[in-house]
Design an enzyme around this catalytic site. Structure first.
Site, PDB file in Angstrom:
ATOM      1  N   LYS A   1      23.022  35.501  41.182  1.00 39.10           N
ATOM      2  CA  LYS A   1      24.188  36.493  41.553  1.00 39.10           C
ATOM      3  C   LYS A   1      24.466  37.193  40.088  1.00 39.10           C
ATOM      4  O   LYS A   1      25.270  36.446  39.494  1.00 39.10           O
ATOM      5  CB  LYS A   1      25.387  36.332  42.406  1.00 39.10           C
TER       6      LYS A   1
ATOM      7  N   GLU B   1      29.371  26.086  33.295  1.00 39.49           N
ATOM      8  CA  GLU B   1      29.487  26.634  31.844  1.00 39.49           C
ATOM      9  C   GLU B   1      30.717  27.512  31.650  1.00 39.49           C
ATOM     10  O   GLU B   1      30.592  28.728  32.366  1.00 39.49           O
ATOM     11  CB  GLU B   1      28.305  27.178  31.257  1.00 39.49           C
TER      12      GLU B   1
ATOM     13  N   CYS C   1      31.212  33.004  24.911  1.00 38.85           N
ATOM     14  CA  CYS C   1      32.208  31.780  25.291  1.00 38.85           C
ATOM     15  C   CYS C   1      32.710  30.873  24.261  1.00 38.85           C
ATOM     16  O   CYS C   1      33.297  30.220  24.274  1.00 38.85           O
ATOM     17  CB  CYS C   1      31.588  31.273  26.439  1.00 38.85           C
TER      18      CYS C   1
ATOM     19  N   GLU D   1      41.862  31.933  26.048  1.00 38.69           N
ATOM     20  CA  GLU D   1      40.677  32.707  25.795  1.00 38.69           C
ATOM     21  C   GLU D   1      40.877  34.179  25.872  1.00 38.69           C
ATOM     22  O   GLU D   1      41.608  34.687  26.879  1.00 38.69           O
ATOM     23  CB  GLU D   1      39.627  32.485  26.601  1.00 38.69           C
TER      24      GLU D   1
HETATM   25  P1  NAP Z   1      34.134  35.334  36.041  1.00 41.16           P
HETATM   26  O1  NAP Z   1      35.391  36.269  36.429  1.00 41.16           O
HETATM   27  O2  NAP Z   1      34.391  34.041  36.298  1.00 41.16           O
HETATM   28  O3  NAP Z   1      32.770  35.771  36.893  1.00 41.16           O
HETATM   29  C1  NAP Z   1      31.724  34.973  36.548  1.00 41.16           C
HETATM   30  C2  NAP Z   1      30.658  35.272  37.634  1.00 41.16           C
HETATM   31  O4  NAP Z   1      31.234  34.724  38.846  1.00 41.16           O
HETATM   32  C3  NAP Z   1      30.765  36.741  38.023  1.00 41.16           C
HETATM   33  O5  NAP Z   1      29.233  37.006  38.761  1.00 41.16           O
HETATM   34  C4  NAP Z   1      31.573  36.943  39.092  1.00 41.16           C
HETATM   35  O6  NAP Z   1      31.348  38.042  40.108  1.00 41.16           O
HETATM   36  C5  NAP Z   1      31.528  35.775  39.953  1.00 41.16           C
HETATM   37  N1  NAP Z   1      32.719  35.342  40.655  1.00 41.16           N
HETATM   38  C6  NAP Z   1      34.069  35.700  40.846  1.00 41.16           C
HETATM   39  N2  NAP Z   1      34.584  35.093  41.439  1.00 41.16           N
HETATM   40  C7  NAP Z   1      33.958  34.237  42.366  1.00 41.16           C
HETATM   41  C8  NAP Z   1      34.406  33.124  43.165  1.00 41.16           C
HETATM   42  N3  NAP Z   1      35.308  32.905  43.838  1.00 41.16           N
HETATM   43  N4  NAP Z   1      33.232  32.547  43.712  1.00 41.16           N
HETATM   44  C9  NAP Z   1      31.947  32.673  43.059  1.00 41.16           C
HETATM   45  N5  NAP Z   1      31.606  33.681  42.089  1.00 41.16           N
HETATM   46  C10 NAP Z   1      32.633  34.469  41.582  1.00 41.16           C
HETATM   47  O7  NAP Z   1      33.903  35.242  34.662  1.00 41.16           O
HETATM   48  P2  NAP Z   1      33.595  36.819  33.776  1.00 41.16           P
HETATM   49  O8  NAP Z   1      34.924  37.229  33.391  1.00 41.16           O
HETATM   50  O9  NAP Z   1      32.573  37.616  34.097  1.00 41.16           O
HETATM   51  O10 NAP Z   1      32.968  36.068  32.292  1.00 41.16           O
HETATM   52  C11 NAP Z   1      33.832  35.609  31.387  1.00 41.16           C
HETATM   53  C12 NAP Z   1      33.924  34.243  31.510  1.00 41.16           C
HETATM   54  O11 NAP Z   1      32.582  33.541  31.300  1.00 41.16           O
HETATM   55  C13 NAP Z   1      34.609  33.719  29.984  1.00 41.16           C
HETATM   56  O12 NAP Z   1      35.576  32.646  30.346  1.00 41.16           O
HETATM   57  C14 NAP Z   1      33.571  33.002  29.141  1.00 41.16           C
HETATM   58  O13 NAP Z   1      33.997  32.038  28.146  1.00 41.16           O
HETATM   59  C15 NAP Z   1      32.670  32.313  30.277  1.00 41.16           C
HETATM   60  N6  NAP Z   1      31.362  32.326  29.661  1.00 41.16           N
HETATM   61  C16 NAP Z   1      31.108  31.011  29.667  1.00 41.16           C
HETATM   62  C17 NAP Z   1      29.789  30.563  28.925  1.00 41.16           C
HETATM   63  C18 NAP Z   1      29.356  29.137  28.770  1.00 41.16           C
HETATM   64  O14 NAP Z   1      28.153  28.843  28.499  1.00 41.16           O
HETATM   65  N7  NAP Z   1      30.247  28.234  28.829  1.00 41.16           N
HETATM   66  C19 NAP Z   1      28.904  31.652  28.793  1.00 41.16           C
HETATM   67  C20 NAP Z   1      29.264  33.050  29.075  1.00 41.16           C
HETATM   68  C21 NAP Z   1      30.545  33.236  29.502  1.00 41.16           C
HETATM   69  P3  NAP Z   1      32.045  39.444  39.650  1.00 41.16           P
HETATM   70  O15 NAP Z   1      31.405  39.925  38.323  1.00 41.16           O
HETATM   71  O16 NAP Z   1      31.623  40.269  40.910  1.00 41.16           O
HETATM   72  O17 NAP Z   1      33.432  39.327  39.701  1.00 41.16           O
END
Ligand code: NAP
Ligand code: MG
Length: 498
Positions: free
Chosen positions: A203, A277, A311, A408
């Site tokens: 997804k 991650e 990230c 962050e």
């Molecule tokens: P996010 O809101 O956590 O969303 C990530 C993914 O999870 C999206 O596909 C999102 O769908 C989905 N999602 C949202 N709520 C969910 C739930 N309750 N259950 C299952 N899936 C759910 O994060 P983001 O804002 O897209 O991304 C930014 C974050 O990613 C930052 O904190 C960044 O540090 C982290 N990141 C970490 C790494 C690493 O390797 N450590 C790499 C890249 C990014 P929707 O898009 O439809 O909301």
């Protein structure tokens, strides 16, 4: 044509505006005709594009203009169930019986097709996500191909990971990815899972699903059996339905720490495998004996690369006190030279913020930061009138307690603190709920090694930043996640070893 623009504005105390020094280039726009964007995109289940049972669609926009570019299917619980069933069917069928050598052959094909279609992927990534074309072209797409090449090589050598033990796939994997590196994160997830013999339901994030859907095309072109890879678009609830589906054996999640914690809680009672991650607030440390100009470039790359949507961004800069004035001055000058603008322009350094929601979050946090104090400096680079843009900025003279040093931001915002001794640098760098990455800048090898060992960060770069390789494991300490992705370490979370 290169011209210098020099337009000075009176700096204001504590909140300085840049002097507008800039090297300007004539526009050099990448053409978009190589990409065909369908007005409506369906779900990729069982090797075919199918309409969602929900019968609902939502818009995806180009953040560089704010305009709608296409519609995406909204997968509900029943669609998730169909995708998991397709993945299970493939796992029990042809794919489950396929040799590692043949899986490797298919993965090599994916890597080669990605290289052949590199421009198409790069342009689509930039259109859908807002990142500069030079990054999607030179970083995202080549690294995604590298991930498939690297893991293709492992597919028939998995037995060597655990000699005298039985190594087998875990089964059906649910994989959820964020919007900052849409194609690359898909590759990070899919390549190891498939090399290990699993099937997948992926997804992508709501705002950036188009390159993942184009990847579906590549899996078909490469000749993967139907159902091995399924790609479902939708919202957070779609991800939650995948996490909670009883027939999924492993969840691999990249995203925010808050959602990661929710996922960990919701599957704690099950025997699903989990890798996370999550977020970061990584420290970049410059010592007085560093090659300062090289360090400045590394810091700029560390925080302003991909609009700070990284990230492991080096969002906290720690500078040895004796050189802080020089570093801040040089950084301000460098900030003014960053070209913010149309991500399709090959000269653009900093493209569009991924969504209006993210832009508003960055603005809110920067306003909060200004209230809390420190010296604020922002590039006066003119921003396009349409679309979601934010000029790169920095807060110097801040304390560890400053909110912007603790949470962050996921935007082009740097904080700068000072230290006097290596021990103080280590204490300040480790003073975070996260532990994803760190950078050290010093010409002294023994100091670099000692400090690298003391930093609680999954990746430590020395005299460089943001360098990635498929053979090198990536992951975090503390609230930055569980497990590793990439390298031999990353394979273990996709295998059962008995
Ligand atoms: P996010 O809101 O956590 O969303 C990530 C993914 O999870 C999206 O596909 C999102 O769908 C989905 N999602 C949202 N709520 C969910 C739930 N309750 N259950 C299952 N899936 C759910 O994060 P983001 O804002 O897209 O991304 C930014 C974050 O990613 C930052 O904190 C960044 O540090 C982290 N990141 C970490 C790494 C690493 O390797 N450590 C790499 C890249 C990014 P929707 O898009 O439809 O909301
Ligand atoms: Mg989009």
């Amino acid at each position: 044509m290169i011209k210098k623009i020099s337009k000075s504005k009176k700096p204001i105390k504590a909140e300085k505006k840049s002097k507008g020094f800039k090297i300007d280039y004539s526009p050099s726009l990448e053409g978009t005709s190589i990409v065909t964007i369908k007005p409506r995109n369906e779900l990729f289940i069982g090797g075919k594009f199918v309409a969602p049972k929900s019968n609902k669609y939502f818009d995806t926009v180009n953040p560089a203009t704010g305009e709608k570019i296409s519609e995406l299917a909204l997968a509900n619980k029943d669609d998730v169930d169909s995708a998991v069933k397709a993945a299970r069917h493939a796992y029990n069928g042809e794919w489950g019986k396929m040799s590692g050598k043949d899986r490797g052959r298919l993965l090599f094909r994916v890597a080669r097709i990605l290289q052949e279609r590199a421009r198409e992927f790069a342009v689509l990534e930039t259109l859908d996500g807002g990142k500069p074309i030079k990054e999607s072209r030179d970083v995202d797409v080549p690294l995604a191909a590298q991930h498939f090449f690297y893991h293709a090589g492992w597919a028939d050598k998995l037995d060597y990971l655990a000699p005298n033990k039985k190594v087998s796939p875990v089964g059906v994997c649910g994989q959820i990815i964020p919007w900052n590196f849409p194609l690359l994160m898909a590759a990070w997830k899919l390549a190891p899972a498939l090399a290990c013999g699993n099937t997948v339901v992926l997804k992508p994030a709501e705002t950036t699903s188009l390159t993942a859907l184009l990847l579906a095309d590549v899996f078909n072109e490469a000749g993967f059996p139907a159902g091995v890879v399924n790609i479902i678009t939708g919202a957070g609830e779609t991800g939650a339905a995948l996490v909670n589906h009883p027939d999924v054996n492993k969840i691999a999640f990249t995203g925010s720490t808050d959602v990661g914690k929710l996922i960990a809680k919701s599957i704690a009672h099950s025997n699903k495998k989990l890798s996370l991650e999550l977020g970061g607030k990584s420290a970049n440390i410059i010592f007085a004996d560093a090659a300062i100009d090289q360090a400045i470039e590394g810091v700029v790359n560390g925080i302003y690369f991909n609009q700070g949507h990284v990230c492991c961004a080096g969002s906290r800069l720690l500078v040895e006190e004796s050189i802080v004035d020089e570093v801040v001055k040089k950084l301000q000058r460098r900030l003014d030279m960053i070209r913010v603008g149309n991500p399709l322009d090959k000269n653009t350094d900093l493209g569009a913020i991924n969504s209006l929601e993210q832009l508003n979050k960055i603005k809110e946090l920067v306003d909060l930061g200004k209230k809390e104090g420190g010296d604020f400096y922002q590039s006066s680079s003119p921003l396009p009138k349409k679309g979601y843009y934010f000029a790169p900025c920095m807060f110097s003279n801040v304390t560890s307690a400053h909110t912007l040093n603790r949470i962050e931001i996921f935007g082009p915002v740097l904080t700068i603190q000072t230290f006097r001794t290596p021990d103080e640098a280590i204490t300040k760098a480790n003073d975070s709920r996260y532990g994803l990455a760190a950078g050290i800048w010093s010409e002294k090898g023994s100091k670099n090694l000692k400090i690298a060992g003391a930093l609680k960060a999954g990746v430590v770069w020395v005299n460089t930043y943001n360098k990635f390789d498929a053979a090198s494991p990536f992951g975090g300490f503390a609230e930055s996640g569980w497990g590793r992705e990439g390298g031999r370490h990353g394979l273990f979370s996709y295998l059962k070893i008995d």
